[in-house]
Design a protein around this motif. Structure first.
Motif, short mmCIF file in Angstrom:
data_model
loop_
_atom_site.label_atom_id
_atom_site.label_comp_id
_atom_site.label_asym_id
_atom_site.label_seq_id
_atom_site.Cartn_x
_atom_site.Cartn_y
_atom_site.Cartn_z
N THR A 14 3.00 -20.45 -5.19
CA THR A 14 1.80 -19.46 -4.75
C THR A 14 0.71 -20.03 -4.17
O THR A 14 0.64 -21.50 -3.92
N ARG A 15 -0.25 -19.29 -3.80
CA ARG A 15 -1.34 -19.94 -3.30
C ARG A 15 -2.23 -20.84 -4.03
O ARG A 15 -2.62 -21.45 -3.64
N ALA A 16 -2.46 -20.64 -5.36
CA ALA A 16 -2.91 -21.49 -6.19
C ALA A 16 -2.23 -22.95 -6.30
O ALA A 16 -3.04 -23.74 -6.29
N ASP A 17 -1.01 -22.94 -6.17
CA ASP A 17 -0.31 -24.10 -6.00
C ASP A 17 -0.65 -24.94 -4.70
O ASP A 17 -0.87 -26.11 -4.80
N LEU A 18 -1.11 -24.21 -3.65
CA LEU A 18 -1.52 -24.58 -2.32
C LEU A 18 -2.83 -25.43 -2.68
O LEU A 18 -3.29 -26.40 -2.09
N GLY A 87 1.55 -12.97 -5.64
CA GLY A 87 2.43 -13.61 -5.97
C GLY A 87 2.73 -14.69 -5.68
O GLY A 87 2.02 -15.55 -5.56
N GLY A 88 4.21 -14.73 -5.01
CA GLY A 88 4.78 -16.14 -4.60
C GLY A 88 5.92 -15.95 -3.77
O GLY A 88 6.44 -14.95 -3.57
N VAL A 89 6.54 -17.40 -3.25
CA VAL A 89 7.77 -17.26 -2.45
C VAL A 89 8.53 -18.14 -3.07
O VAL A 89 8.07 -19.28 -3.53
N GLU A 90 9.82 -17.87 -3.35
CA GLU A 90 10.82 -18.83 -3.83
C GLU A 90 11.39 -19.84 -2.96
O GLU A 90 11.95 -19.53 -1.67
N LEU A 91 11.23 -20.95 -3.14
CA LEU A 91 12.09 -22.19 -2.69
C LEU A 91 13.32 -22.70 -3.23
O LEU A 91 13.19 -22.91 -4.36
#
Length: 132
Positions: A14-18, A87-91
């Motif tokens: 997620t952007r929060a992770d970044l 939301g986010g993106v899956e790796l």
């Protein structure tokens, strides 16, 4: 010859992770947080830090081989991981075990996002706990 496979692991970015990764790493390049800066330099949007993507791949290896010593770990950054504002993106991280007779285990990784490989030639070489 088919190599033994390891269960695919999925990580949501997620952007929060970044933001947290930027604070921890000191990498405050705005392409990792600011949509307008990212698109102004030709990117499709905010992208994850390459080293964060690599760290998630390393996390998968650690889960597969807890306690193993990492002898080497490497990859090339081949495609960006675009992280949406909401939301986010899956790796996804998959692995195949390459046999070795020297007491080391090589894990050949496949790291993808939305069906596209994002790391080139990712692999980890490990010495499993208790092995000389």
């Amino acid at each position: 010859m088919t190599l033994p496979t390891l269960a695919t692991q999925t990580f949501t970015i997620t952007r929060a992770d970044l933001v947290r990764y930027a604070a921890a790493s000191g990498d405050h390049n705005p392409i990792h947080q600011d949509e307008s800066v990212a698109t102004s330099v030709g990117l499709p949007g905010v992208i994850a830090h390459g080293m964060y993507t690599m760290a998630l791949a390393a996390r998968a290896v650690q889960a597969w081989y807890p306690g193993a010593e990492v002898v080497s770990f490497g990859c090339k950054f081949t495609n960006p991981v675009v992280v949406p504002a909401e939301g986010g993106v899956e790796l996804e991280v998959a692995g195949e075990v390459k046999p070795s007779g020297d007491g080391l285990t090589t894990v050949v990784l496949t790291v993808t996002c939305e069906g596209q490989k994002v790391l080139g030639m990712p692999r980890a070489v490990l010495r499993e706990a208790g092995r000389a």
